[in-house]
Design an enzyme around this catalytic site. Structure first.
Site, PDB file in Angstrom:
ATOM      1  N   SER A   1       4.680  52.360  39.305  1.00 17.00           N
ATOM      2  CA  SER A   1       4.193  53.436  40.145  1.00 17.00           C
ATOM      3  C   SER A   1       3.699  54.600  39.295  1.00 17.00           C
ATOM      4  O   SER A   1       2.735  54.457  38.549  1.00 17.00           O
ATOM      5  CB  SER A   1       5.308  53.871  41.105  1.00 17.00           C
ATOM      6  OG  SER A   1       4.767  54.458  42.269  1.00 17.00           O
TER       7      SER A   1
ATOM      8  N   LYS B   1       0.691  72.549  58.758  1.00 19.49           N
ATOM      9  CA  LYS B   1       1.457  73.171  57.688  1.00 19.49           C
ATOM     10  C   LYS B   1       2.745  72.396  57.422  1.00 19.49           C
ATOM     11  O   LYS B   1       3.183  72.254  56.293  1.00 19.49           O
ATOM     12  CB  LYS B   1       1.787  74.629  58.052  1.00 19.49           C
ATOM     13  CG  LYS B   1       2.628  75.357  57.018  1.00 19.49           C
ATOM     14  CD  LYS B   1       1.924  75.399  55.676  1.00 19.49           C
ATOM     15  CE  LYS B   1       2.745  76.126  54.636  1.00 19.49           C
ATOM     16  NZ  LYS B   1       2.109  76.099  53.313  1.00 19.49           N
TER      17      LYS B   1
END
Length: 362
Positions: free
Chosen positions: A184, A236
């Site tokens: 990863s 947000k």
């Protein structure tokens, strides 16, 4: 017969002197202990003043290998044979010194270590080490990074990959060795290299993104606990630990994860154009001998074998950034590590390489 018993007044005096002597002994012990502590503190303070700030530590690996070999030879070789070898070694060193004075300097290999955690905290040391190396390294030299990481936060490992690109942009060959794992975010960094060497059972790949967030909304609701969150902007905060997760929030988070995955794939493809992304960008990981078949790595070889072989023709220098830490820094780091370990124990394994996290990560 003489009566040996002392009068009462004399016994009292003797007892008083005995108690007083014991009191003085205890007091002297305490005073001495305090003085020792103060002396140690003064010495430590002087050492810190003598060696202020952070520093780069250099280890000449050729000398290290030679010292190891000589120690073993001294234990197993007959004295006559050992003396002959030492003489031959001295002649070799003199010849090398004479040759280096006339010809071009030998190739130098700078060896760095990167052991990544979820937060990618080792990037801060890596950037200092790379900066130090770039002050002296040339295109005739080589940088070797012994990388070990199962991935972590996107922004941290993105910065780590950017630091390694500084080496490539200077035209200096970059080799990354993977003895255990570069998955990863770890592979995001490894793919920057000119060559990737991997151990036969090293874990490589895992080109994917995950985000796992425990949600306690129903538990709070069950106990009549309200959670209030105020934001400006529709997105947000989409998914949180305590608020109710809506379908709209899930869709937005999934969209963000997909976008990070696209960026991840594009970056890997730019660095290693020989990869078939349809096969390798599935989030799967492979062991070294399988990874080489998919062009994820270039050679099956351990870092030890590569460096020892290179030491015959190059000068190897291990570069490590050391940061001075106060006692409070060490105590704080210990406490944070303890808290981090306890949190990990409370969260079940996700079945992936990494444990469950509340951050989007590679």
């Amino acid at each position: 017969m003489v009566d040996s018993r002392l009068p009462y007044s004399e016994c009292y005096v003797m007892e008083f002197l005995s108690d007083y002597g014991l009191f003085l002994a205890k007091t002297a012990t305490i005073v001495i202990a305090v003085l020792v502590i103060l002396l140690v503190a003064v010495v430590m303070s002087m050492r810190l003043k003598a060696h202020p700030g952070n520093y780069i530590e250099i280890t000449h690996l050729n000398e290290k290998y030679e010292a190891m070999a000589n120690t073993l030879r001294a234990a197993i070789l007959p004295k006559k044979e050992l003396k002959q070898h030492i003489k031959a070694q001295k002649r070799k060193h003199k010849a090398e010194q004479a040759r280096s004075a006339d010809d071009t300097p030998p190739k130098r290999m700078y060896v760095l270590d990167f052991k990544g955690d979820i937060r990618g905290s080792a990037v801060s040391s890596l950037r200092e080490e790379i900066t130090a190396v770039l002050t002296t390294a040339t295109a005739n030299d080589e940088v070797v990074v012994r990388l070990e990481s199962a991935g972590g936060m996107v922004h941290s490992y993105g910065l780590g990959a950017s630091q390694l690109r500084r080496i490539r942009e200077k035209g200096i060959p970059l080799t990354i060795t993977v003895d255990k794992v570069a998955a990863s975010g770890g592979y995001l960094m490894a793919c920057v290299a000119d060559r990737i060497l991997a151990g036969p059972f090293a874990i490589v790949g895992s080109i994917g993104v995950l985000s796992q967030i425990p949600n306690f909304h129903r538990l709070l609701k069950k106990h009549d606990v309200d959670f209030e969150q105020f934001t400006a902007g529709d997105y947000k905060r989409t998914v949180s630990m305590f608020g109710e997760t809506t379908d709209k929030a899930r869709e937005k988070l999934q969209e963000e994860i997909q976008d990070v995955h696209v960026l991840f794939k594009d970056f890997v493809q730019t660095q290693r154009s020989q990869l078939d992304l349809e096969k390798v960008a599935t989030g799967e990981h492979w062991h070294g001998t399988r990874a080489i078949e998919l062009n994820l790595v270039d050679e099956i070889r351990t870092s030890d074998d590569y460096l020892m072989s290179a030491s015959d023709s190059a000068e190897l220098y291990e570069v490590a950034f050391e940061e001075k830490k106060t006692i409070m820094d060490k105590l704080s780091a210990f406490m944070q590590a303890s808290l981090h370990s306890s949190r990990r124990l409370q969260i079940p394994d996700s079945g992936d390489i990494d444990a469950v996290r509340i951050h989007t990560q590679l």
